[in-house]
Design an enzyme around this catalytic site. Structure first.
Site, PDB file in Angstrom:
ATOM      1  N   ASP A 138      -1.429  -1.218   9.893  1.00  0.00           N
ATOM      2  CA  ASP A 138      -1.046  -1.278   8.488  1.00  0.00           C
ATOM      3  C   ASP A 138      -1.876  -0.280   7.689  1.00  0.00           C
ATOM      4  O   ASP A 138      -3.109  -0.359   7.693  1.00  0.00           O
ATOM      5  CB  ASP A 138      -1.245  -2.710   7.965  1.00  0.00           C
ATOM      6  CG  ASP A 138      -0.418  -2.978   6.726  1.00  0.00           C
ATOM      7  OD1 ASP A 138       0.502  -2.191   6.425  1.00  0.00           O
ATOM      8  OD2 ASP A 138      -0.693  -3.978   6.038  1.00  0.00           O
ATOM      9  N   HIS A 145      -1.243   0.570  -5.785  1.00  0.00           N
ATOM     10  CA  HIS A 145      -1.742  -0.714  -5.271  1.00  0.00           C
ATOM     11  C   HIS A 145      -3.235  -0.638  -4.987  1.00  0.00           C
ATOM     12  O   HIS A 145      -3.995  -1.552  -5.320  1.00  0.00           O
ATOM     13  CB  HIS A 145      -0.997  -1.104  -3.995  1.00  0.00           C
ATOM     14  CG  HIS A 145      -1.647  -2.222  -3.230  1.00  0.00           C
ATOM     15  ND1 HIS A 145      -1.629  -3.534  -3.652  1.00  0.00           N
ATOM     16  CD2 HIS A 145      -2.374  -2.216  -2.075  1.00  0.00           C
ATOM     17  CE1 HIS A 145      -2.294  -4.293  -2.791  1.00  0.00           C
ATOM     18  NE2 HIS A 145      -2.757  -3.516  -1.825  1.00  0.00           N
ATOM     19  N   GLU A 211       3.049  -8.982   0.065  1.00  0.00           N
ATOM     20  CA  GLU A 211       2.855  -7.564  -0.247  1.00  0.00           C
ATOM     21  C   GLU A 211       4.116  -6.825   0.176  1.00  0.00           C
ATOM     22  O   GLU A 211       4.563  -6.933   1.319  1.00  0.00           O
ATOM     23  CB  GLU A 211       1.630  -6.989   0.489  1.00  0.00           C
ATOM     24  CG  GLU A 211       0.308  -7.495  -0.055  1.00  0.00           C
ATOM     25  CD  GLU A 211      -0.901  -6.695   0.463  1.00  0.00           C
ATOM     26  OE1 GLU A 211      -0.748  -5.956   1.474  1.00  0.00           O
ATOM     27  OE2 GLU A 211      -1.981  -6.821  -0.127  1.00  0.00           O
ATOM     28  N   GLU A 213       6.064  -3.827   1.399  1.00  0.00           N
ATOM     29  CA  GLU A 213       5.796  -2.608   2.153  1.00  0.00           C
ATOM     30  C   GLU A 213       7.060  -2.139   2.861  1.00  0.00           C
ATOM     31  O   GLU A 213       8.041  -2.867   2.983  1.00  0.00           O
ATOM     32  CB  GLU A 213       4.727  -2.853   3.235  1.00  0.00           C
ATOM     33  CG  GLU A 213       3.427  -3.414   2.713  1.00  0.00           C
ATOM     34  CD  GLU A 213       2.289  -3.342   3.735  1.00  0.00           C
ATOM     35  OE1 GLU A 213       2.439  -2.646   4.763  1.00  0.00           O
ATOM     36  OE2 GLU A 213       1.263  -3.997   3.490  1.00  0.00           O
ATOM     37  N   ASP A 245       3.753  -8.151   4.124  1.00  0.00           N
ATOM     38  CA  ASP A 245       2.399  -8.368   4.640  1.00  0.00           C
ATOM     39  C   ASP A 245       1.796  -9.567   3.912  1.00  0.00           C
ATOM     40  O   ASP A 245       0.967  -9.431   3.017  1.00  0.00           O
ATOM     41  CB  ASP A 245       1.595  -7.081   4.380  1.00  0.00           C
ATOM     42  CG  ASP A 245       0.131  -7.202   4.773  1.00  0.00           C
ATOM     43  OD1 ASP A 245      -0.180  -8.015   5.653  1.00  0.00           O
ATOM     44  OD2 ASP A 245      -0.688  -6.464   4.191  1.00  0.00           O
ATOM     45  N   ARG A 249      -5.302 -14.540  -0.182  1.00  0.00           N
ATOM     46  CA  ARG A 249      -6.286 -13.794  -0.973  1.00  0.00           C
ATOM     47  C   ARG A 249      -7.662 -14.421  -0.985  1.00  0.00           C
ATOM     48  O   ARG A 249      -8.675 -13.713  -1.021  1.00  0.00           O
ATOM     49  CB  ARG A 249      -5.806 -13.644  -2.417  1.00  0.00           C
ATOM     50  CG  ARG A 249      -4.512 -12.889  -2.560  1.00  0.00           C
ATOM     51  CD  ARG A 249      -4.643 -11.481  -2.076  1.00  0.00           C
ATOM     52  NE  ARG A 249      -3.358 -10.776  -2.218  1.00  0.00           N
ATOM     53  CZ  ARG A 249      -3.095  -9.615  -1.645  1.00  0.00           C
ATOM     54  NH1 ARG A 249      -3.986  -9.026  -0.881  1.00  0.00           N
ATOM     55  NH2 ARG A 249      -1.924  -9.041  -1.815  1.00  0.00           N
ATOM     56  N   GLN A 252      -9.179 -13.771   2.351  1.00  0.00           N
ATOM     57  CA  GLN A 252      -9.449 -12.337   2.453  1.00  0.00           C
ATOM     58  C   GLN A 252     -10.738 -11.945   1.749  1.00  0.00           C
ATOM     59  O   GLN A 252     -11.565 -11.202   2.292  1.00  0.00           O
ATOM     60  CB  GLN A 252      -8.266 -11.555   1.856  1.00  0.00           C
ATOM     61  CG  GLN A 252      -8.407 -10.040   2.011  1.00  0.00           C
ATOM     62  CD  GLN A 252      -7.201  -9.275   1.473  1.00  0.00           C
ATOM     63  OE1 GLN A 252      -6.239  -9.867   0.972  1.00  0.00           O
ATOM     64  NE2 GLN A 252      -7.248  -7.968   1.581  1.00  0.00           N
ATOM     65  N   LYS A 265      -4.486 -12.160   7.047  1.00  0.00           N
ATOM     66  CA  LYS A 265      -3.221 -11.460   7.272  1.00  0.00           C
ATOM     67  C   LYS A 265      -2.530 -11.913   8.563  1.00  0.00           C
ATOM     68  O   LYS A 265      -1.312 -11.811   8.680  1.00  0.00           O
ATOM     69  CB  LYS A 265      -3.483  -9.951   7.407  1.00  0.00           C
ATOM     70  CG  LYS A 265      -4.239  -9.320   6.244  1.00  0.00           C
ATOM     71  CD  LYS A 265      -3.327  -8.961   5.101  1.00  0.00           C
ATOM     72  CE  LYS A 265      -4.014  -8.032   4.116  1.00  0.00           C
ATOM     73  NZ  LYS A 265      -3.085  -7.596   3.049  1.00  0.00           N
ATOM     74  N   THR A 269       3.487 -11.795   9.537  1.00  0.00           N
ATOM     75  CA  THR A 269       4.015 -10.572   8.934  1.00  0.00           C
ATOM     76  C   THR A 269       5.521 -10.627   9.167  1.00  0.00           C
ATOM     77  O   THR A 269       5.956 -10.861  10.296  1.00  0.00           O
ATOM     78  CB  THR A 269       3.427  -9.325   9.607  1.00  0.00           C
ATOM     79  OG1 THR A 269       2.003  -9.351   9.450  1.00  0.00           O
ATOM     80  CG2 THR A 269       3.984  -8.041   8.994  1.00  0.00           C
ATOM     81  N   GLU A 386      -1.579  -8.498  -8.014  1.00  0.00           N
ATOM     82  CA  GLU A 386      -1.549  -7.453  -9.024  1.00  0.00           C
ATOM     83  C   GLU A 386      -0.863  -7.898 -10.305  1.00  0.00           C
ATOM     84  O   GLU A 386      -1.400  -7.725 -11.393  1.00  0.00           O
ATOM     85  CB  GLU A 386      -0.853  -6.204  -8.452  1.00  0.00           C
ATOM     86  CG  GLU A 386      -1.653  -5.527  -7.354  1.00  0.00           C
ATOM     87  CD  GLU A 386      -0.797  -4.559  -6.540  1.00  0.00           C
ATOM     88  OE1 GLU A 386      -0.546  -3.458  -7.022  1.00  0.00           O
ATOM     89  OE2 GLU A 386      -0.372  -4.937  -5.430  1.00  0.00           O
TER      90      GLU A 386
END
Lengths: 443, 443
Positions: A138, A145, A211, A213, A245, A249, A252, A265, A269, A386
């Site tokens: 990844d 971002h 996320e 992607e 993804d 948080r 993480q 993560k 996925t 975000e």
């Protein structure tokens, strides 16, 4: 005609499969994405091509003598790995052959009858993971971002000093890559201490996120020790999917120093099950993101004029959310953001060249994610982290519900669509995942 | 008798293969490690068991009717994945059967003749990667390494705040895992700017290093979404190899913020070709590293009294270096450091429990590295980075050569050996790699 275009891209071409001629459909005859399908969830898996609301069964078509461009070994599999191992030239021949077969006017009644037997209603099929992913990488190539997430996760250094030199990436977990459509279980894990030096707490992730992607699949591959030059890198990309993804948080933030994301993560996925081939995307290539005045010119192994001119992709992206309460009330999902694949600081070819510059061997079927693709505006922030400013500014949905991060029952749907004057619009299909509650703690 | 021990561990047992009875040999009848061998480099690959200086051909033995405990499907493969998928109970039955067959006194002359046909001289064989590694994870559980490397790479924070709570790990590159014995090509890459804000340089890695680790292979596996509890975690470990986590320190320093190591590791990882089974290591289990007075007690999902009492491993480790100049002069390699697997802050069972707590699915044949195993003394620093203090204090070899990091032609050999009163000593064989020069830069 633009380099790489041929009759398969001709906007005037129509299919005898009527649903493929809907101008708003994802799968016209100009698309022809590849995927792995079965009739019912436990049926035998095989390679298929999406055409309108049908799946064209490639193994069946080969058995009927309709497909001659590739061997039965390559398409008689339960993953796309063997087909992608043939390389992009073979994929192009297959595309031309399928395009001719599904044309409005295929040759003769006998062929038409044989073709009809190889078309299966999509609604009766289950889609599976496109490749047997042996390696998943990844990247972090969405610069908007990186700036936005960096400001929240590492405010002292929002855009890393290496960002404009190094296409930053990490290895992801291959085993938990799944075809979108199913459920995603909320992970358990360690959540950060409330104050520095304190103890972490344990339990279900409280800051579950998506996320947005793009993922791409390797064709061909390279031997260990042999870097792929930037000039040949694009030919190692078979095609593209949407990629979610999923990210925990809280886990993480606590786990990632110093070796990067791991359990935050690796629980899941999701990829959209149809792989839109690099050939189908030819008309939608665009210039790479231009470098600003103060930006360094990347090192020569990452720089190629043709890639700068044509190595970007113009793909409109959008994310929708439906909550359990909305579905119970028969309310439609709401679109929560839009973005575009052109907001990538590094092109897919640059990612391939970088990935292999140290001699690392890519294998056919490997999956590579671009990193989260946010745009410059507030409506284009492509994760909850975000657009809720780290959860501090919850979003209010039309039915009054609020969200900082994802709750159980929330369903996230990604869509991707390519549009360009003079060409038929093509789509990626859906990448869907629905959050379900965590397991009890094991003993 | 200690829990888990049986007649296969009996120190008085001898083999009819005379070389297996050498008390200094790695492969007595008490060991019986599994590996993938072929007769010559291009011969057909199959599952073998090391016994003295011979390899016992399991597929051949099954074909001859000597092996009945496992199916032909599981051992008629070119990797150990299918065998490891059967789980540890089946591996134990196979071990008992092989131990009886290779005993000093196998039943009858007919059996002895049949057995002799299944024994191949190791010197005539090529060893291969033990499993088809679909997923490779590398932990950071060597606390002395974390402190020493942390002081050099991130001096402001040598031991991360999460270290004593989180078994830190990252996903490594599966495709470039190789059986030790061959060459390792010096990687190309970006080297850090000489001053902050400057441009990186490009070229061959100038700070090439090894890292001494243990690797272990997953048996059985777990479904996505289902954590493995700490109490059952050890039963998901089939066996252990030595592992060299080759590292490009200059590339690493520049690329690793914020997502961790990528190209600095993915060019090569070497494993010793023989997998010493968890059963063979039973007598050499030891207590986990005791927690110090100020250390936190880990969260319950990582804590189990039996694992604390027996979850550590007492394996003596050593690293030797031979340079091209030394080999030309017929000089022996020099031992440059020793260490022991007991210097791990987290046990392998804790690593499995942590890895799966978020629901991540482990698959049979997956490889998990422990992280670099340095000890507390200067003679036990298990990478060049550590024992040359980041390259500032080069080591002088007996022939006068100096090394800060590895030069082309340098050959690194890992050895591992278990010793315990009352039991036969067993070894891991060698994990060897020789550095060769970089490729020219691709265009």
């Amino acid at each position: 005609m633009i380099d790489g275009l041929d009759e398969t891209h001709d906007a005037s071409r129509r299919s005898f499969v009527a649903s493929a001629n809907d101008p708003d459909g994802d799968f016209p005859i100009q698309n022809l994405p590849l995927g792995i399908f079965s009739r019912g969830p436990n049926g035998r898996r095989g390679v298929g091509v999406a055409i309108g609301d049908r799946i064209f069964d490639l193994a069946g078509a080969r058995h009927a003598g309709l497909i001659r461009s590739v061997s039965g070994d390559a398409i008689g599999q339960d993953s796309l790995n063997a087909l992608f191992a043939l390389g992009n030239q073979q994929l192009r021949l297959l595309r031309k052959e399928v395009s001719r077969l599904l044309d409005e006017d295929p040759a003769g009644q006998a062929t038409r009858d044989a073709l009809a037997k190889c078309l299966v209603p999509m609604s009766e099929c289950t889609m599976h993971r496109p490749t047997d992913v042996a390696n998943y990488t990844d990247f972090y190539a969405g610069i908007h971002h990186a700036r936005a997430a960096g400001a929240l996760l590492t405010p002292e250094n929002p855009l890393p000093a290496n960002y404009k030199w190094v296409p930053i990436a990490y290895h992801g977990r291959a085993s938990s890559v799944q075809a979108g459509g199913g459920e995603v279980r909320r992970p358990l894990g360690q959540r950060p201490p409330l104050q520095a030096g304190g103890a972490p707490s344990f339990g279900a992730c409280e800051r579950l996120d998506f996320e947005l992607e793009i993922g791409f699949y390797v064709s061909g591959g390279n031997a260990l020790g042999d870097p792929v030059p930037i000039s040949g890198a694009a030919s190692h990309i078979a095609g593209y999917s949407l990629l979610n993804d999923w990210s925990a948080r809280d886990v993480q933030r606590w786990e990632m120093f110093p070796l990067g994301p791991f359990l935050s993560k690796s629980f899941a996925t999701s990829v959209s099950p149809w792989v839109v081939t690099a050939d189908a995307l030819m008309p939608f290539r665009t210039a790479a993101m231009p470098r600003g005045d103060g930006d360094p010119k990347p090192l020569p192994y990452l720089w190629n004029d043709d890639d700068q001119a044509n190595g970007g992709l113009n793909i409109d992206l959008e994310v929708s959310l439906s909550t359990a309460k909305m579905r119970k009330a028969n309310e439609r999902e709401v679109r929560i953001l839009t973005s575009n694949a052109r907001y990538l600081y590094w092109t897919p070819a640059q990612m391939v060249a970088h990935h292999t510059i140290n001699g690392c061997n890519l294998k056919a079927g490997d999956l590579i994610g671009t990193g989260t693709i946010s745009g410059p505006s507030d409506a284009e922030l492509s994760s909850m982290l975000e657009f809720t400013k780290g959860g501090t500014q919850p979003v209010t949905l039309p039915n009054g519900e609020k969200r900082s991060f994802l709750l159980d029952g929330d369903r996230i749907t990604f869509r991707g669509r390519c549009r360009c004057d003079g060409f038929s619009s093509i789509g990626f299909g859906l990448c869907v995942g629905t959050i379900i509650s965590e397991r009890q703690t094991p003993n």
